[in-house]
Design a protein around this motif. Structure first.
Motif, PDB file in Angstrom:
ATOM      1  N   LEU A 125      44.682  54.521  35.538  1.00 43.61           N
ATOM      2  CA  LEU A 125      43.993  53.346  34.990  1.00 43.61           C
ATOM      3  C   LEU A 125      44.562  52.053  35.569  1.00 43.61           C
ATOM      4  O   LEU A 125      43.829  51.100  35.851  1.00 43.61           O
ATOM      5  CB  LEU A 125      44.115  53.338  33.469  1.00 43.61           C
ATOM      6  CG  LEU A 125      43.321  54.406  32.708  1.00 43.61           C
ATOM      7  CD1 LEU A 125      43.632  54.335  31.226  1.00 43.61           C
ATOM      8  CD2 LEU A 125      41.837  54.248  32.955  1.00 43.61           C
ATOM      9  N   ARG A 126      45.874  52.012  35.750  1.00 46.78           N
ATOM     10  CA  ARG A 126      46.492  50.821  36.329  1.00 46.78           C
ATOM     11  C   ARG A 126      46.047  50.611  37.783  1.00 46.78           C
ATOM     12  O   ARG A 126      45.841  49.476  38.217  1.00 46.78           O
ATOM     13  CB  ARG A 126      48.008  50.939  36.264  1.00 46.78           C
ATOM     14  CG  ARG A 126      48.585  50.910  34.853  1.00 46.78           C
ATOM     15  CD  ARG A 126      50.073  50.714  34.892  1.00 46.78           C
ATOM     16  NE  ARG A 126      50.396  49.420  35.503  1.00 46.78           N
ATOM     17  CZ  ARG A 126      51.635  49.063  35.852  1.00 46.78           C
ATOM     18  NH1 ARG A 126      52.644  49.882  35.658  1.00 46.78           N
ATOM     19  NH2 ARG A 126      51.858  47.884  36.390  1.00 46.78           N
ATOM     20  N   GLN A 127      45.882  51.693  38.507  1.00 42.93           N
ATOM     21  CA  GLN A 127      45.394  51.572  39.880  1.00 42.93           C
ATOM     22  C   GLN A 127      43.962  51.039  39.915  1.00 42.93           C
ATOM     23  O   GLN A 127      43.615  50.211  40.755  1.00 42.93           O
ATOM     24  CB  GLN A 127      45.476  52.921  40.593  1.00 42.93           C
ATOM     25  CG  GLN A 127      46.892  53.382  40.879  1.00 42.93           C
ATOM     26  CD  GLN A 127      46.926  54.733  41.578  1.00 42.93           C
ATOM     27  OE1 GLN A 127      45.884  55.319  41.847  1.00 42.93           O
ATOM     28  NE2 GLN A 127      48.128  55.223  41.864  1.00 42.93           N
ATOM     29  N   SER A 128      43.133  51.524  38.971  1.00 40.05           N
ATOM     30  CA  SER A 128      41.764  51.001  38.889  1.00 40.05           C
ATOM     31  C   SER A 128      41.766  49.506  38.569  1.00 40.05           C
ATOM     32  O   SER A 128      41.006  48.727  39.150  1.00 40.05           O
ATOM     33  CB  SER A 128      40.970  51.767  37.835  1.00 40.05           C
ATOM     34  OG  SER A 128      40.873  53.141  38.171  1.00 40.05           O
ATOM     35  N   CYS A 129      42.650  49.112  37.636  1.00 38.97           N
ATOM     36  CA  CYS A 129      42.756  47.688  37.307  1.00 38.97           C
ATOM     37  C   CYS A 129      43.220  46.871  38.517  1.00 38.97           C
ATOM     38  O   CYS A 129      42.727  45.757  38.758  1.00 38.97           O
ATOM     39  CB  CYS A 129      43.715  47.484  36.142  1.00 38.97           C
ATOM     40  SG  CYS A 129      43.126  48.158  34.571  1.00 38.97           S
ATOM     41  N   ALA A 130      44.161  47.418  39.291  1.00 37.80           N
ATOM     42  CA  ALA A 130      44.662  46.709  40.468  1.00 37.80           C
ATOM     43  C   ALA A 130      43.568  46.545  41.521  1.00 37.80           C
ATOM     44  O   ALA A 130      43.464  45.493  42.174  1.00 37.80           O
ATOM     45  CB  ALA A 130      45.860  47.454  41.052  1.00 37.80           C
ATOM     46  N   GLN A 131      42.731  47.573  41.685  1.00 42.90           N
ATOM     47  CA  GLN A 131      41.637  47.483  42.647  1.00 42.90           C
ATOM     48  C   GLN A 131      40.628  46.416  42.248  1.00 42.90           C
ATOM     49  O   GLN A 131      40.162  45.627  43.068  1.00 42.90           O
ATOM     50  CB  GLN A 131      40.951  48.848  42.787  1.00 42.90           C
ATOM     51  CG  GLN A 131      41.833  49.914  43.419  1.00 42.90           C
ATOM     52  CD  GLN A 131      41.174  51.276  43.408  1.00 42.90           C
ATOM     53  OE1 GLN A 131      40.050  51.434  42.913  1.00 42.90           O
ATOM     54  NE2 GLN A 131      41.856  52.274  43.944  1.00 42.90           N
ATOM     55  N   VAL A 132      40.288  46.383  40.968  1.00 42.55           N
ATOM     56  CA  VAL A 132      39.334  45.381  40.496  1.00 42.55           C
ATOM     57  C   VAL A 132      39.923  43.985  40.610  1.00 42.55           C
ATOM     58  O   VAL A 132      39.250  43.024  41.002  1.00 42.55           O
ATOM     59  CB  VAL A 132      38.917  45.693  39.048  1.00 42.55           C
ATOM     60  CG1 VAL A 132      38.064  44.564  38.482  1.00 42.55           C
ATOM     61  CG2 VAL A 132      38.168  47.020  38.983  1.00 42.55           C
ATOM     62  N   LYS A 133      41.209  43.864  40.283  1.00 44.86           N
ATOM     63  CA  LYS A 133      41.860  42.558  40.349  1.00 44.86           C
ATOM     64  C   LYS A 133      41.934  42.043  41.784  1.00 44.86           C
ATOM     65  O   LYS A 133      41.794  40.839  42.034  1.00 44.86           O
ATOM     66  CB  LYS A 133      43.261  42.669  39.743  1.00 44.86           C
ATOM     67  CG  LYS A 133      44.006  41.343  39.676  1.00 44.86           C
ATOM     68  CD  LYS A 133      45.372  41.522  39.038  1.00 44.86           C
ATOM     69  CE  LYS A 133      46.137  40.198  38.999  1.00 44.86           C
ATOM     70  NZ  LYS A 133      47.481  40.359  38.400  1.00 44.86           N
ATOM     71  N   ALA A 134      42.155  42.964  42.740  1.00 41.97           N
ATOM     72  CA  ALA A 134      42.289  42.554  44.142  1.00 41.97           C
ATOM     73  C   ALA A 134      40.979  42.000  44.703  1.00 41.97           C
ATOM     74  O   ALA A 134      40.990  41.123  45.579  1.00 41.97           O
ATOM     75  CB  ALA A 134      42.762  43.723  44.988  1.00 41.97           C
ATOM     76  N   SER A 135      39.856  42.503  44.210  1.00 43.76           N
ATOM     77  CA  SER A 135      38.563  42.076  44.737  1.00 43.76           C
ATOM     78  C   SER A 135      37.836  41.105  43.815  1.00 43.76           C
ATOM     79  O   SER A 135      36.663  40.816  44.026  1.00 43.76           O
ATOM     80  CB  SER A 135      37.659  43.298  44.982  1.00 43.76           C
ATOM     81  OG  SER A 135      37.464  44.013  43.782  1.00 43.76           O
ATOM     82  N   SER A 136      38.505  40.635  42.782  1.00 45.82           N
ATOM     83  CA  SER A 136      37.863  39.688  41.875  1.00 45.82           C
ATOM     84  C   SER A 136      37.861  38.292  42.484  1.00 45.82           C
ATOM     85  O   SER A 136      38.643  37.985  43.383  1.00 45.82           O
ATOM     86  CB  SER A 136      38.588  39.672  40.523  1.00 45.82           C
ATOM     87  OG  SER A 136      39.935  39.245  40.692  1.00 45.82           O
ATOM     88  N   GLY A 137      37.000  37.437  41.967  1.00 47.43           N
ATOM     89  CA  GLY A 137      36.904  36.079  42.487  1.00 47.43           C
ATOM     90  C   GLY A 137      36.183  36.050  43.822  1.00 47.43           C
ATOM     91  O   GLY A 137      35.445  36.961  44.198  1.00 47.43           O
ATOM     92  N   ASN A 138      36.416  35.011  44.601  1.00 47.50           N
ATOM     93  CA  ASN A 138      35.763  34.850  45.907  1.00 47.50           C
ATOM     94  C   ASN A 138      36.774  34.698  47.032  1.00 47.50           C
ATOM     95  O   ASN A 138      36.512  34.021  48.031  1.00 47.50           O
ATOM     96  CB  ASN A 138      34.825  33.635  45.880  1.00 47.50           C
ATOM     97  CG  ASN A 138      35.563  32.355  45.520  1.00 47.50           C
ATOM     98  OD1 ASN A 138      36.740  32.387  45.157  1.00 47.50           O
ATOM     99  ND2 ASN A 138      34.874  31.221  45.621  1.00 47.50           N
ATOM    100  N   ASN A 139      37.943  35.307  46.872  1.00 51.75           N
ATOM    101  CA  ASN A 139      38.984  35.214  47.891  1.00 51.75           C
ATOM    102  C   ASN A 139      38.785  36.323  48.916  1.00 51.75           C
ATOM    103  O   ASN A 139      39.162  37.485  48.689  1.00 51.75           O
ATOM    104  CB  ASN A 139      40.365  35.316  47.231  1.00 51.75           C
ATOM    105  CG  ASN A 139      41.490  35.097  48.231  1.00 51.75           C
ATOM    106  OD1 ASN A 139      41.248  34.651  49.349  1.00 51.75           O
ATOM    107  ND2 ASN A 139      42.716  35.408  47.837  1.00 51.75           N
TER     108      ASN A 139
END
Length: 578
Positions: A125-139
């Motif tokens: 679950l933490r890995q899934s959260c990290a993946q979503v966090k890495a691609s969030s926003g417009n960076n």
């Protein structure tokens, strides 16, 4: 090569290069040796300048494409992760429901662990959260390297070939460029320990660049390369950097008068156009003029209630104009004109104009020698017809069906006897004669021009071609100024995406007619926010600060003072029809 033509006027170099471009090998051999070498060197010199311009343009497009592909990948990743995000949100909602239901922390923690057990290990679950966090926003910056690395060697070759200079005192970007040049072939070095001035970079780039381990600040070499090339493209486009020996990307300061000469000319200039000579008086008069203009517009607004209204935020909104029915009198007038006007052939019209004006006298050999053509006026008219109607030499010769008219003859005259300069001179003469007739005066006075562009299909492998966001296809834009007396006073091909406002002022300067336009109407579809700035070469600028338009179609009227060709102001008026 630049030293050879250091003291030669640029106009003469262009003339020699155009003449050499028109000659073929046999014609070049007929020239005397000194002339042949002069024409060849002038052509090489102009081609070098053009090559630098084209290399810089391709560099800007390549960097823009790299960023676009990274942004597209980020948007695709975010779309693909939508299901994963919904799953994580549902899991979080279940945990919050348990915490809200059970007030005992020990029991709630045990129940949360039991709830998460069917979903797998917590680490997953933490890995899934990290993946979503890495691609969030417009960076999209972390994704650029994958698209940059395949073009890395070409871009480095380009910056080694071009002499890039700063047009300001800020040298931070060029120093960073020198650093990445030194580390170009050191692929094993991932981190640069030496100090790099990152004052040119944004905060987001700095976070991606820097890393501090063991108390020492280090710079990621790969990210620094991408950052430097991205800012090189931005500053070349804005004019903060220049390329030595280039025309489109040259140092704009070389085209300006020295400051000492400007100071000496300032009092006479202000007196001629009626401007206050001091800064305090100028600001005071400008504030007073803007206040009077705003009050006059407010008083006139009730007259426009049928065409424009004000929204909740005070923004002007155009109302939809209903089409009016054509009256029977207009239809009968049209039929009478059609019956009384005989059909005229284009070539007959050209021959008639030539009989009265002899405008073909502007054409001739580019070298300036006397033409030896048989019946030159007739051949010039046929060439104008062939090229102006876009038939081309072959089709025109086939349809004209005249014994002494061949595709080679038409092509030869087009290459050797006609240039953009003498075509423009002939056209200005015809426009001036046309302005003295009664018919255009019935349509308008020529003081107002409408500026707009038309999309044309081009070959994709062309520096003018690009993807136009409004037409949704590849091509270039023919930008025109058409006066209210139906005279096209300016035309220029521009690539999609450039600041069209640059050519607004340029069109006023290039018309060179006795009747000068003082108002240019521009149509902007969609919102224009934050203030409208007209970017113009040198001192020709207009600025309407804090203008916020939310309506669909507005015309930005650039009104020029009647007693000068250099003073411009910008006003915004709703469209009432052209």
């Amino acid at each position: 090569m630049d030293a050879v033509f250091a003291d030669v006027p640029d106009t003469k170099i262009r003339h020699f290069a155009a003449q050499a471009m028109a000659y073929d090998v046999a014609e070049m051999r007929e020239c005397v040796e000194a002339k042949r070498y002069t024409l060849t060197l002038a052509l090489i010199h102009r081609m070098q300048i053009r090559a630098r311009d084209q290399l810089a343009e391709m560099f800007l497009r390549r960097v823009a494409t790299i960023h676009k592909r990274a942004k597209d990948e980020l948007e695709g990743t975010q779309r693909n992760q939508r299901g994963q995000v919904e799953k994580l949100v549902a899991t979080l909602d279940g945990v919050l429901e348990i915490i809200q239901r059970d007030t005992n922390d020990t029991d709630a923690g045990r129940e949360v662990r039991d709830y998460l057990a069917p979903l797998g290990d917590v680490e997953a679950l933490r890995q899934s959260c990290a993946q979503v966090k890495a691609s969030s926003g417009n960076n999209h910056l972390p994704l650029i390297w994958d698209y940059f690395k395949s073009h890395r060697s070409v871009l480095f070759r380009l910056v080694h070939l071009l002499n890039i200079q700063s047009t300001s005192q800020d040298m931070a970007l060029l120093k960073a460029l020198d650093i990445i040049k030194r580390y170009q072939d050191k692929h094993r070095i991932e981190w640069i320990a030496e100090g790099v001035d990152l004052s040119f970079a944004s905060e987001r780039w700095r976070k991606a660049l820097a890393s501090s381990e063991s108390g020492a600040l280090r710079i990621n070499r790969r990210v620094l390369e991408v950052c430097v090339f991205s800012y090189l493209a931005d500053e070349l486009r804005s004019g903060d950097l220049s390329i030595s020996g280039s025309e489109e990307f040259g140092d704009f300061r070389a085209q300006l008068l020295p400051w000492q000469e400007c100071v000496a000319l300032l009092p006479g200039y202000c007196d001629k156009i009626g401007l206050p000579p001091t800064a305090t008086e100028f600001v005071s008069s400008l504030r007073e003029w803007l206040t009077d203009t705003a009050q006059a517009l407010d008083k006139k607004f009730p007259e426009c209630r049928g065409d424009v209204s004000l929204g909740p935020q005070g923004e002007p909104i155009l109302r939809k104009v209903t089409a009016r029915e054509i009256p029977p009198s207009a239809i009968s007038l049209h039929m009478a004109l059609v019956q009384r006007m005989p059909s005229r052939h284009v070539l007959d019209g050209l021959a008639n104009i030539e009989h009265w004006l002899q405008f073909t006298r502007h054409f001739g050999l580019l070298s300036g020698n006397e033409t030896k053509l048989k019946e030159p006026a007739e051949r010039y008219l046929m060439t104008i017809f062939a090229m102006g109607c876009n038939l081309g030499p072959s089709q025109a010769a086939r349809h004209l069906a005249k014994k002494d008219i061949s595709p080679h003859m038409l092509s030869y005259i087009n290459r050797r006897h006609m240039s953009l300069e003498n075509l423009g001179t002939a056209q200005r003469e015809l426009n001036e004669i046309y302005l003295h007739l009664d018919l255009p005066k019935a349509w308008g006075d020529g003081k107002t021009v409408a500026a707009d562009g038309t999309q044309y299909d081009f070959y994709d492998e062309n520096l003018l071609a690009g993807y136009h966001f409004r037409y949704r296809k590849m091509g270039a834009v023919a930008y025109r100024h058409v006066a209210n007396n139906y005279i096209a006073v300016f035309r220029h091909f521009i690539p999609p995406g450039v600041w069209e406002a640059i050519y607004v002022i340029e069109g006023l300067l290039q018309a060179r007619l006795s009747v000068e336009a003082d108002t240019v109407l521009l149509r902007y579809a969609g919102p224009v926010g934050g203030g409208i700035r007209i970017h113009a070469p040198s001192r020709y600028q207009a600025d309407a600060a804090d203008s916020k338009l939310e309506g669909p179609d507005f015309f930005i009227a650039l009104r020029r003072a009647s007693n000068t060709s250099t003073s411009t102001v910008c006003s915004v008026t709703p469209r009432t029809g052209i």
